[in-house]
Scaffold this active site. Structure first.
Site, PDB file in Angstrom:
ATOM      1  N   GLU A 129      41.937  38.493  32.876  1.00  0.00           N
ATOM      2  CA  GLU A 129      42.320  39.891  32.944  1.00  0.00           C
ATOM      3  C   GLU A 129      43.633  40.051  32.197  1.00  0.00           C
ATOM      4  O   GLU A 129      44.572  39.276  32.399  1.00  0.00           O
ATOM      5  CB  GLU A 129      42.489  40.281  34.413  1.00  0.00           C
ATOM      6  CG  GLU A 129      41.628  41.466  34.804  1.00  0.00           C
ATOM      7  CD  GLU A 129      42.472  42.679  35.021  1.00  0.00           C
ATOM      8  OE1 GLU A 129      41.992  43.802  34.832  1.00  0.00           O
ATOM      9  OE2 GLU A 129      43.631  42.495  35.375  1.00  0.00           O
ATOM     10  N   CYS A 186      46.793  46.989  37.801  1.00  0.00           N
ATOM     11  CA  CYS A 186      45.665  46.083  37.626  1.00  0.00           C
ATOM     12  C   CYS A 186      44.417  46.612  38.318  1.00  0.00           C
ATOM     13  O   CYS A 186      44.514  47.248  39.365  1.00  0.00           O
ATOM     14  CB  CYS A 186      46.062  44.732  38.210  1.00  0.00           C
ATOM     15  SG  CYS A 186      44.750  43.535  38.107  1.00  0.00           S
ATOM     16  N   CYS A 192      43.567  43.160  41.389  1.00  0.00           N
ATOM     17  CA  CYS A 192      44.355  42.873  42.585  1.00  0.00           C
ATOM     18  C   CYS A 192      45.041  44.132  43.102  1.00  0.00           C
ATOM     19  O   CYS A 192      46.072  44.055  43.772  1.00  0.00           O
ATOM     20  CB  CYS A 192      45.400  41.805  42.286  1.00  0.00           C
ATOM     21  SG  CYS A 192      46.586  42.365  41.057  1.00  0.00           S
ATOM     22  N   HIS A 195      48.757  45.232  45.376  1.00  0.00           N
ATOM     23  CA  HIS A 195      49.902  46.039  44.938  1.00  0.00           C
ATOM     24  C   HIS A 195      50.109  47.206  45.907  1.00  0.00           C
ATOM     25  O   HIS A 195      51.243  47.543  46.244  1.00  0.00           O
ATOM     26  CB  HIS A 195      49.704  46.545  43.507  1.00  0.00           C
ATOM     27  CG  HIS A 195      49.977  45.484  42.481  1.00  0.00           C
ATOM     28  ND1 HIS A 195      51.252  45.026  42.221  1.00  0.00           N
ATOM     29  CD2 HIS A 195      49.145  44.772  41.699  1.00  0.00           C
ATOM     30  CE1 HIS A 195      51.189  44.079  41.295  1.00  0.00           C
ATOM     31  NE2 HIS A 195      49.921  43.901  40.969  1.00  0.00           N
ATOM     32  N   ARG A 203      45.969  36.102  43.393  1.00  0.00           N
ATOM     33  CA  ARG A 203      46.508  35.086  42.482  1.00  0.00           C
ATOM     34  C   ARG A 203      47.837  34.494  42.934  1.00  0.00           C
ATOM     35  O   ARG A 203      48.397  33.644  42.241  1.00  0.00           O
ATOM     36  CB  ARG A 203      46.631  35.667  41.071  1.00  0.00           C
ATOM     37  CG  ARG A 203      45.291  35.759  40.404  1.00  0.00           C
ATOM     38  CD  ARG A 203      45.213  36.849  39.341  1.00  0.00           C
ATOM     39  NE  ARG A 203      43.817  37.156  39.096  1.00  0.00           N
ATOM     40  CZ  ARG A 203      43.054  37.877  39.944  1.00  0.00           C
ATOM     41  NH1 ARG A 203      43.563  38.390  41.037  1.00  0.00           N
ATOM     42  NH2 ARG A 203      41.770  38.060  39.693  1.00  0.00           N
ATOM     43  N   SER A 258      51.025  36.274  38.440  1.00  0.00           N
ATOM     44  CA  SER A 258      50.864  35.716  37.091  1.00  0.00           C
ATOM     45  C   SER A 258      52.191  35.671  36.339  1.00  0.00           C
ATOM     46  O   SER A 258      52.300  34.968  35.333  1.00  0.00           O
ATOM     47  CB  SER A 258      49.796  36.476  36.300  1.00  0.00           C
ATOM     48  OG  SER A 258      48.537  36.265  36.901  1.00  0.00           O
ATOM     49  N   CYS A 276      46.251  36.780  35.064  1.00  0.00           N
ATOM     50  CA  CYS A 276      46.019  38.212  34.875  1.00  0.00           C
ATOM     51  C   CYS A 276      47.251  38.826  34.229  1.00  0.00           C
ATOM     52  O   CYS A 276      48.319  38.859  34.809  1.00  0.00           O
ATOM     53  CB  CYS A 276      45.756  38.884  36.205  1.00  0.00           C
ATOM     54  SG  CYS A 276      45.828  40.665  36.035  1.00  0.00           S
ATOM     55  N   CYS A 281      48.038  45.359  31.986  1.00  0.00           N
ATOM     56  CA  CYS A 281      48.953  46.505  32.061  1.00  0.00           C
ATOM     57  C   CYS A 281      48.610  47.499  30.955  1.00  0.00           C
ATOM     58  O   CYS A 281      47.787  47.221  30.100  1.00  0.00           O
ATOM     59  CB  CYS A 281      50.403  46.075  31.951  1.00  0.00           C
ATOM     60  SG  CYS A 281      51.460  47.339  32.661  1.00  0.00           S
TER      61      CYS A 281
HETATM   62 NI1  NFE Z   1      46.021  41.725  37.987  1.00  0.00          NI
HETATM   63 FE1  NFE Z   1      47.368  40.209  40.396  1.00  0.00          FE
HETATM   64  C1  NFE Z   1      46.672  39.167  41.583  1.00  0.00           C
HETATM   65  C2  NFE Z   1      48.860  40.680  41.333  1.00  0.00           C
HETATM   66  S1  NFE Z   1      48.528  39.415  38.831  1.00  0.00           S
HETATM   67  S2  NFE Z   1      45.431  40.326  39.268  1.00  0.00           S
HETATM   68  O1  NFE Z   1      46.111  38.584  42.246  1.00  0.00           O
HETATM   69  O2  NFE Z   1      49.784  41.037  41.927  1.00  0.00           O
HETATM   70  O3  NFE Z   1      48.758  37.842  39.134  1.00  0.00           O
END
Ligand code: NFE
Ligand code: MG
Length: 470
Positions: free
Chosen positions: A15, A62, A65, A69, A383, A406, A450, A453
């Protein structure tokens, strides 16, 4: 670079936008660089907004995930607003995020990484592909291809489970500071439960056995992709309102020891990232996002997060290790196994949480935007360790900082020149054929990187071009 340089840019089946550059000598990787090639502008977009926008806007970082967030932003605002959500809200947040983990891990295993090990049919979208040592027995390989297709349908179920309690995926509307917006009902509980049972059947009887079959056929990858062997987890899935008891513990592992985590020791370096040097080394509470796209020697839009000055790997392996659920090793294969086992662990926990919901009890604790406050929300995304930090002044967001999993795993070198976790994991990887560097991609994809953005800048042929996104 002294050996042969291999550039893989963009890396597909991940991603976001990642480039990998390795140097190979005597059939092994001797140096590596991880390049995030798109600017993440969300921290700037959030400035000046109503803080209550944060769970909605940060989910747009994203499409995979997003629930995490939303969770990190909600914890961040709970903290800044000085509010404790009721038990129903804590549980509903866990159910929604748990469903998102199941979706994300099935997606990663079957649709992003399995084709590094499973030889797909000789037809699009399975070709073109690198030549490589695809070595699963034919019956296992054929079954994995069938499961690839089945998994596409399976991924609908966790999306629907999430939607029942929070609104449509991938960017739901159900998390707010102080709690959630959807009351538990018998319909929602039963709708969640039958889908959970169906997806659990797939996890237990298909996903975990397939992960184990790949682990056994590619057991040499237990010695590949080791990295720094420092692991970090903020912990997640609160089991009560104290914030201390979690399904996955907070902690870190370094030099064979399990230690605690102090958020004040987290910093982000930018010497090799396209940001102003004067912003380097700051804790996220005072973090600054000031792009400098023409900086010489920089090679990534990803900053370099460090804990007490050192790089740490985050993700399912870190969580399972720190929680005491897994001790077998740190490698490509261990990352895949722990991702599968934690999917099983989370799915098993969901039913118990569902049964703890209390009809007709509150889902929100009253709260309002403070004139001035600071907040911090530290959780785990699929992640790995995810942190959001906010500074509120005059009822508005003055500063918002996200340090995502990430960012930890795919970071470039820090100010001292120490490689990021994925860069380090690539060192010593054997590469049989530099024109088909499948081994490099197996290491990279084991981290489930990932880099998603919105597009603000790209770098075609080494020259920066500016785009206006409307
Ligand atoms: Ni866009 Fe995420 C996860 C976050 S980025 S996938 O899991 O926060 O590492
Ligand atoms: Mg950031």
């Amino acid at each position: 670079m002294a050996g042969r340089k291999i550039v893989i840019d963009p890396v597909t089946r991940i991603e976001g936008h990642l480039g990998i550059e390795v140097e190979v000598a005597q059939g092994r990787v001797i140096d590596a660089r991880s390049m995030g090639t798109l600017f993440r502008g969300f921290e700037l977009i959030l400035k000046g907004r109503d803080p209550r926008d944060a769970p909605h806007l940060t989910q747009r970082i994203c499409g995979v995930c997003s629930a995490s967030h939303g969770l990190a932003a909600s914890y961040n605002l709970d903290n800044a607003f000085g509010v404790t959500p009721p038990d129903n809200a804590r549980i509903i947040r866990n159910l929604v995020v748990g469903a998102n983990y199941i979706h994300s891990h099935i997606l990663h295993f079957y649709h992003l990484s399995a084709l590094d090990y499973v030889r797909g049919p000789d037809t699009a979208p399975f070709i073109p592909r690198y030549k490589g040592d695809y070595r699963l027995p034919k019956d296992v390989n054929d079954a994995c291809v069938a499961h690839y297709l089945e998994a596409l349908k399976m991924r609908m179920l966790p999306h629907q489970m999430r939607a029942l309690f929070a609104g449509k995926a991938p960017h739901h509307v159900g998390f707010v500071p102080g709690g959630v917006t959807q009351k538990p009902t018998v319909d929602k509980i039963t709708g969640f439960l039958w889908r959970l049972r169906k997806v659990q059947d797939f996890i237990n009887n298909t996903y975990v056995p397939d992960a184990m079959a790949i682990a056994s056929a590619y057991s040499d990858y237990k010695k590949i992709g080791l990295g720094h062997k420092n692991l970090l987890a903020y912990g997640t899935f609160d089991l009560d309102s104290t914030g201390k008891n979690k399904l996955f513990k907070r902690g870190r592992y370094i030099g064979g020891k399990l230690l605690d985590v102090d958020a004040a020791k987290i910093t982000e370096d930018v010497k090799y990232s396209w940001y102003e040097d004067k912003t380097s080394g700051k804790n996220p509470t005072e973090g600054v996002t000031e792009p400098q796209p023409h900086k010489p020697d920089a090679y990534s839009w990803v900053k370099a997060p460090r804990y007490d000055g050192l790089p740490y790997e985050v993700g399912p392996l870190a969580r399972m290790w720190i929680n005491g659920d897994y001790k077998q090793g740190i490698s490509v294969i261990d990352r895949h196994i722990t991702r599968a086992l934690e999917t099983q662990k989370i799915a098993n926990a969901l039913e118990g949480w569902l049964m703890q919901l209390k009809l007709n009890e509150p889902i929100w604790t009253e709260c309002s935007v403070p004139e001035s406050a600071d907040g911090c929300g530290m959780v785990e995304a699929p992640r790995g360790a995810l942190g959001h930090w906010v500074r509120i002044r005059n009822h508005k967001i003055e500063n918002y900082q996200c340090v995502v999993p990430s960012t930890w795993n795919t970071s470039p070198r820090d100010d001292k020149g120490i490689r990021g976790p994925m860069e380090q994991a690539l060192i010593d990887t054997p590469v049989a054929d530099p024109d088909n560097p499948i081994e490099v991609l197996r290491v990279v994809r084991s981290f489930d990187p990932c880099l998603a953005c919105a597009v603000h800048l790209i770098k075609p042929n080494g020259r920066m071009k500016k785009f206006r996104v409307v």
